[in-house]
Design a protein around this motif. Structure first.
Motif, PDB file in Angstrom:
ATOM      1  N   ARG A  79       0.823  -1.204   0.000  1.00  0.00           N
ATOM      2  CA  ARG A  79       0.000   0.000   0.000  1.00  0.00           C
ATOM      3  C   ARG A  79       0.854   1.249   0.000  1.00  0.00           C
ATOM      4  NH1 ARG A  79      -4.460   0.834   2.468  1.00  0.00           N
ATOM      5  NH2 ARG A  79      -4.344   2.729   1.261  1.00  0.00           N
ATOM      6  N   PRO A  80       0.255   2.402  -0.334  1.00  0.00           N
ATOM      7  CA  PRO A  80       0.949   3.672  -0.152  1.00  0.00           C
ATOM      8  C   PRO A  80       1.250   3.901   1.320  1.00  0.00           C
ATOM      9  CG  PRO A  80      -0.986   3.923  -1.556  1.00  0.00           C
ATOM     10  CD  PRO A  80      -1.040   2.545  -0.989  1.00  0.00           C
ATOM     11  N   GLY A  81       2.120   4.852   1.598  1.00  0.00           N
ATOM     12  CA  GLY A  81       2.557   5.101   2.963  1.00  0.00           C
ATOM     13  C   GLY A  81       1.436   5.542   3.878  1.00  0.00           C
ATOM     14  N   THR A  82       1.621   5.283   5.151  1.00  0.00           N
ATOM     15  CA  THR A  82       0.669   5.693   6.172  1.00  0.00           C
ATOM     16  C   THR A  82       0.690   7.204   6.333  1.00  0.00           C
ATOM     17  OG1 THR A  82       1.091   3.622   7.309  1.00  0.00           O
ATOM     18  CG2 THR A  82       0.017   5.342   8.581  1.00  0.00           C
ATOM     19  N   ALA A  83      -0.457   7.752   6.704  1.00  0.00           N
ATOM     20  CA  ALA A  83      -0.523   9.191   6.943  1.00  0.00           C
ATOM     21  C   ALA A  83       0.440   9.587   8.043  1.00  0.00           C
ATOM     22  CB  ALA A  83      -1.948   9.583   7.332  1.00  0.00           C
ATOM     23  N   GLY A  84       1.129  10.668   7.846  1.00  0.00           N
ATOM     24  CA  GLY A  84       2.036  11.158   8.871  1.00  0.00           C
ATOM     25  C   GLY A  84       1.284  11.839   9.995  1.00  0.00           C
ATOM     26  N   ASP A  85       2.015  12.518  10.865  1.00  0.00           N
ATOM     27  CA  ASP A  85       1.403  13.143  12.017  1.00  0.00           C
ATOM     28  C   ASP A  85       1.637  14.653  12.051  1.00  0.00           C
ATOM     29  OD1 ASP A  85       2.274  10.223  13.808  1.00  0.00           O
ATOM     30  OD2 ASP A  85       0.258  10.837  13.247  1.00  0.00           O
ATOM     31  N   PRO A  86       1.502  15.369  10.943  1.00  0.00           N
ATOM     32  CA  PRO A  86       1.599  16.825  11.025  1.00  0.00           C
ATOM     33  C   PRO A  86       0.416  17.356  11.817  1.00  0.00           C
ATOM     34  CG  PRO A  86       0.773  16.173   8.876  1.00  0.00           C
ATOM     35  CD  PRO A  86       1.170  14.913   9.575  1.00  0.00           C
ATOM     36  N   ARG A  87       0.578  18.533  12.400  1.00  0.00           N
ATOM     37  CA  ARG A  87      -0.514  19.105  13.182  1.00  0.00           C
ATOM     38  C   ARG A  87      -1.706  19.358  12.266  1.00  0.00           C
ATOM     39  NH1 ARG A  87      -1.013  21.335  18.039  1.00  0.00           N
ATOM     40  NH2 ARG A  87       1.236  21.167  18.406  1.00  0.00           N
ATOM     41  N   PRO A  88      -2.865  18.814  12.607  1.00  0.00           N
ATOM     42  CA  PRO A  88      -4.031  18.985  11.730  1.00  0.00           C
ATOM     43  C   PRO A  88      -4.571  20.404  11.824  1.00  0.00           C
ATOM     44  CG  PRO A  88      -4.667  17.859  13.738  1.00  0.00           C
ATOM     45  CD  PRO A  88      -3.169  17.991  13.789  1.00  0.00           C
ATOM     46  N   PRO A  89      -5.299  20.848  10.814  1.00  0.00           N
ATOM     47  CA  PRO A  89      -5.930  22.170  10.900  1.00  0.00           C
ATOM     48  C   PRO A  89      -6.965  22.195  12.017  1.00  0.00           C
ATOM     49  CG  PRO A  89      -6.709  20.970   8.977  1.00  0.00           C
ATOM     50  CD  PRO A  89      -5.586  20.172   9.543  1.00  0.00           C
ATOM     51  N   ARG A  90      -7.245  23.400  12.500  1.00  0.00           N
ATOM     52  CA  ARG A  90      -8.188  23.551  13.611  1.00  0.00           C
ATOM     53  C   ARG A  90      -9.315  24.480  13.200  1.00  0.00           C
ATOM     54  NH1 ARG A  90      -5.919  25.858  19.179  1.00  0.00           N
ATOM     55  NH2 ARG A  90      -4.800  23.866  19.095  1.00  0.00           N
ATOM     56  N   ILE A  91     -10.513  24.162  13.666  1.00  0.00           N
ATOM     57  CA  ILE A  91     -11.679  25.003  13.453  1.00  0.00           C
ATOM     58  C   ILE A  91     -12.372  25.179  14.795  1.00  0.00           C
ATOM     59  CG2 ILE A  91     -13.272  23.104  12.901  1.00  0.00           C
ATOM     60  CD1 ILE A  91     -14.419  24.959  10.693  1.00  0.00           C
ATOM     61  N   THR A  92     -12.939  26.357  15.038  1.00  0.00           N
ATOM     62  CA  THR A  92     -13.557  26.658  16.324  1.00  0.00           C
ATOM     63  C   THR A  92     -15.066  26.772  16.171  1.00  0.00           C
ATOM     64  OG1 THR A  92     -11.583  27.823  17.085  1.00  0.00           O
ATOM     65  CG2 THR A  92     -13.637  28.295  18.243  1.00  0.00           C
ATOM     66  N   ALA A  93     -15.788  26.112  17.068  1.00  0.00           N
ATOM     67  CA  ALA A  93     -17.250  26.198  17.081  1.00  0.00           C
ATOM     68  C   ALA A  93     -17.671  27.556  17.624  1.00  0.00           C
ATOM     69  CB  ALA A  93     -17.832  25.084  17.940  1.00  0.00           C
ATOM     70  N   THR A  94     -18.617  28.198  16.946  1.00  0.00           N
ATOM     71  CA  THR A  94     -19.061  29.534  17.358  1.00  0.00           C
ATOM     72  C   THR A  94     -20.570  29.648  17.505  1.00  0.00           C
ATOM     73  OG1 THR A  94     -19.081  30.243  15.042  1.00  0.00           O
ATOM     74  CG2 THR A  94     -17.061  30.659  16.301  1.00  0.00           C
ATOM     75  N   VAL A  95     -21.329  28.648  17.072  1.00  0.00           N
ATOM     76  CA  VAL A  95     -22.788  28.739  17.134  1.00  0.00           C
ATOM     77  C   VAL A  95     -23.251  28.404  18.554  1.00  0.00           C
ATOM     78  CG1 VAL A  95     -24.971  27.873  16.225  1.00  0.00           C
ATOM     79  CG2 VAL A  95     -22.984  28.097  14.710  1.00  0.00           C
ATOM     80  N   PRO A  96     -24.017  29.292  19.206  1.00  0.00           N
ATOM     81  CA  PRO A  96     -24.514  28.985  20.555  1.00  0.00           C
ATOM     82  C   PRO A  96     -25.440  27.771  20.544  1.00  0.00           C
ATOM     83  CG  PRO A  96     -24.778  31.322  20.032  1.00  0.00           C
ATOM     84  CD  PRO A  96     -24.415  30.639  18.762  1.00  0.00           C
ATOM     85  N   VAL A  97     -25.345  26.968  21.590  1.00  0.00           N
ATOM     86  CA  VAL A  97     -26.203  25.790  21.689  1.00  0.00           C
ATOM     87  C   VAL A  97     -27.655  26.190  21.887  1.00  0.00           C
ATOM     88  CG1 VAL A  97     -26.749  23.778  23.108  1.00  0.00           C
ATOM     89  CG2 VAL A  97     -24.369  24.275  22.519  1.00  0.00           C
ATOM     90  N   GLY A  98     -27.887  27.210  22.725  1.00  0.00           N
ATOM     91  CA  GLY A  98     -29.268  27.571  23.035  1.00  0.00           C
ATOM     92  C   GLY A  98     -29.926  26.460  23.834  1.00  0.00           C
ATOM     93  N   VAL A  99     -31.089  26.024  23.396  1.00  0.00           N
ATOM     94  CA  VAL A  99     -31.757  24.901  24.057  1.00  0.00           C
ATOM     95  C   VAL A  99     -30.993  23.625  23.704  1.00  0.00           C
ATOM     96  CG1 VAL A  99     -33.880  23.569  24.271  1.00  0.00           C
ATOM     97  CG2 VAL A  99     -33.985  26.049  23.934  1.00  0.00           C
TER      98      VAL A  99
END
Length: 664
Positions: A15-35
């Motif tokens: 198989r092709p090589g295994t995925a490396g371990d570079p720092r993954p991109p980050r996304i931040t949750a901003t929508v309020p939960v509310g109820v």
């Protein structure tokens, strides 16, 4: 129904090589939960309830050294699986987000039970001395779960390699015959091939009432045509001797589950010895299937010929098409091996081995009611189908003998669901759709039950993923909570003494449930119970604590699932403390997330404190490239996010994954 088979045995190309371990991109949750959504609250409540439940089970049934309290007699070969099965889903719960100390508890009980069974002679050098893979597959679920949850544990890594080496051609154990490409006996293990059958079956008589529903093990012995004939001691002895000679030698289809042992070892460091053996063994069985016109045979004789010990028949082997379970054992082993082939090769070419048994019985489907049809296993269907057992529904034959197909039962959905899960192929989706249209009952119904496999809710879950069963998450979580409550009540009321415990007692009291959590948080069905590994569709990691699973207070819901697109919602139900969770595409990091589309809120919340209400959040979407197996999501308290993931399946070589350091 038959589907055209275009598969061939998977090639052994690297198989092709295994995925490396570079720092993954980050996304931040901003929508309020509310109820807070009800499903999120129920999910977190289930995690809390399970944390109480496994501790109560351990206090009631386990000794301080981890072994189970048991003073009763043991059979000569059978029974080891029942000790390990008491804890089979505990590492999975940890992997999903269970208590921090649950992993060590699972290891503690594995060690304790292993020592306990070593003393009884069932285990040698930490592995079963020699038994069939229908049961050994059950035994190993706990071990496989520990390996997946903590691949950094050097002791379990060494065990994984040592156990898998027992089946390599070079092993002094001698389980595998390189020339015939067979495992030499239906019972095999640490001491190599263990010829014959259980010593208790040396005289297979009518007194073995628990085996009566499955009928005669061999149906071609002169003068033995029905169960009552086994009441004659001479005939019982003759049956036992024939079983030892014909069911106790040669290879059988259920041995395909041994490929999980090799695949698990390979996932650590990609030692090609394990991969090569597993793929060669799979290819040998696929060749036999082709030679039998697309039918997976259940037996191969000592010289490598199908039917050698059964008058040339492709059926009749131990735990095969005729006795005792048919598709339940043969189909499960084939599906387990087929899923393993996907992990080992990164292709779906090997799924044909799992499809063949399902298409074979589907071609002989009929309709009838459970209550009016003779079948060897009825109680599971009464629980799973409820009042629908009286309806005329789809039934498929489970077994085959000289007289043709028999033992008609409802189809076991776990097998075709796993083929669809593993490859996402159109023909596997079509098989599920045919089953839905033909079944004769409403797939949306959720019933509260817990069977041995802790499975059986595949139909309503699939309808949820289709968008046609929106209440499934709350119904499934509610049913799971009710089952935990019942199991806790059973434990509290249990006064059985250790000397009177049936070895299935612990399975019937294990209060840990993971089916609903696997489906809802990971988009994954329950593990194939007779020896499957558990390649999750999505896996979670608490990056602040450096461990697998969802962080405290965080709930996840997979709303749509396909090979190239998954939609999942995350909710931080707490009011304090930011959480960071790494989403990994594939439990073994095998898929690539190409892009993600997320819903985000515009600034403005919580608004002016002088206002009596918060402003309605204005939301939009953001799309970003990922280009790797992971995405980190930051969840401030009281925030949620919905992610639409676009994937390239099997872009990387599957591997056990070690979580990063806490806070990394």
């Amino acid at each position: 129904m038959r589907h055209a088979r275009t598969d061939r045995a998977p090639a052994a190309a690297p198989r092709p090589g295994t995925a490396g371990d570079p720092r993954p991109p980050r996304i931040t949750a901003t929508v309020p939960v509310g109820v807070p959504p009800l499903w999120a609250l129920l999910e977190r409540r289930l995690f809390d309830a399970l944390d109480e439940a496994w501790r109560a089970f351990a206090r009631r049934y386990c000794e301080p050294d981890g072994r189970l309290r048991h003073e009763g007699p043991m059979e000569s070969r059978d029974g080891a699986d029942d000790f390990y099965e008491a804890f089979f889903n505990w590492p999975t719960l940890y992997r999903l987000g269970g208590a921090d100390d649950l992993l060590e508890a699972a290891k503690h009980h594995w060690r304790g039970v292993t020592a306990q069974l070593t003393a009884t002679g069932h285990v040698v050098d930490e592995f079963e001395r020699g038994y069939d893979w229908f049961h050994m597959g059950e035994s190993l679920l706990l071990f496989y779960g520990i390996c997946a949850a903590d691949p950094g544990d050097a002791e379990f890594r060494e065990r994984a390699r040592r156990f898998a080496e027992l089946y390599l051609p070079s092993s002094p154990a001698g389980n595998y015959d390189r020339e015939t490409r067979t495992i030499r006996a239906p019972h095999n293990g640490a001491r190599g091939p263990r010829y014959g059958v259980n010593e208790e079956w040396s005289s297979y008589g009518a007194h073995l009432t628990s085996m009566r529903p499955y009928g005669l093990p061999l149906r071609d012995l002169p003068g033995i045509t029905c169960w009552a004939d086994l009441g004659d001691p001479g005939k019982a002895a003759r049956m036992g001797a024939a079983m030892g000679e014909r069911l106790g030698r040669g290879d059988v289809a259920v041995n395909l589950a041994a490929t999980s042992l090799a695949t698990n070892a390979w996932l650590y460091d990609h030692d090609d010895r394990f991969r090569s053996w597993a793929l060669d063994y799979l290819a040998a069985w696929w060749r036999r299937t082709e030679d039998c016109g697309g039918i997976l045979p259940d037996n191969v004789g000592p010289s490598g010929l199908v039917g050698e010990l059964h008058g040339g028949r492709w059926y009749g082997g131990s735990y095969g098409w005729t006795w005792p379970h048919g598709i339940y054992s043969v189909g499960n082993a084939a599906a387990v091996a087929a899923v393993n082939s996907v992990l080992l090769t990164g292709t779906t070419a090997g799924l044909g081995l799992g499809r063949a048994p399902l298409d074979l019985v589907a071609a002989h489907a009929a309709t009838g009611s459970v209550v009016r049809t003779e079948m060897s296993i009825r109680d599971r269907w009464e629980a799973e189908l409820g009042e629908d057992v009286a309806r005329r529904i789809l039934l498929v034959p489970n077994r085959y003998a000289d007289g043709g197909w028999f033992d008609y039962q409802p189809p076991q959905l776990g097998l075709p669901v796993w083929l669809w899960q593993a490859g996402g192929a159109a023909q596997d989706a079509a098989r599920l759709e045919w089953l839905r249209q033909s079944c004769g009952y409403d797939w949306r119904t959720v019933r509260g039950f817990r069977n041995k496999e802790e499975a059986g809710h595949e139909a309503p879950w699939l309808m949820y993923l289709r968008g046609e069963n929106p209440d499934y998450p709350t119904a499934a979580l509610g049913a799971a909570l009710a089952q935990v409550e019942r199991r806790m009540a059973l434990i509290a009321a249990d006064r059985t003494e250790p000397g009177r415990l049936d070895i299935h007692h612990w399975q019937r009291h294990n209060p840990v449930l993971t089916e609903a959590l696997l489906q809802l948080t990971c988009g994954t069905p329950q593990v194939l119970y007779n020896g499957g590994l558990l390649p999750l569709r999505l896996a979670w990691e608490d990056t602040l604590r450096g461990r697998p699973g969802l962080p405290p207070g965080v709930a996840a819901l997979v709303e749509e699932a396909a090979a190239e697109r998954v939609c999942v919602q995350l909710v931080h139900t707490g009011l304090t403390g930011t959480r960071r969770v790494l989403l990994r595409a594939g439990g073994f990091g095998e898929h690539r997330i190409d892009t993600v589309r997320a819903d985000l809120a515009e600034p403005g919340y919580p608004g002016d404190p002088r206002a009596c209400t918060a402003p309605a959040p204005a939301t939009g979407t953001r799309e970003m490239a990922v280009g790797g197996p992971g995405l980190e999501v930051e969840l401030p308290p009281g925030r949620r996010i919905r992610l639409e993931l676009h994937l390239t399946p099997r872009a990387y070589r599957a591997a056990h994954h070690r979580p990063g350091r806490p806070g990394s």
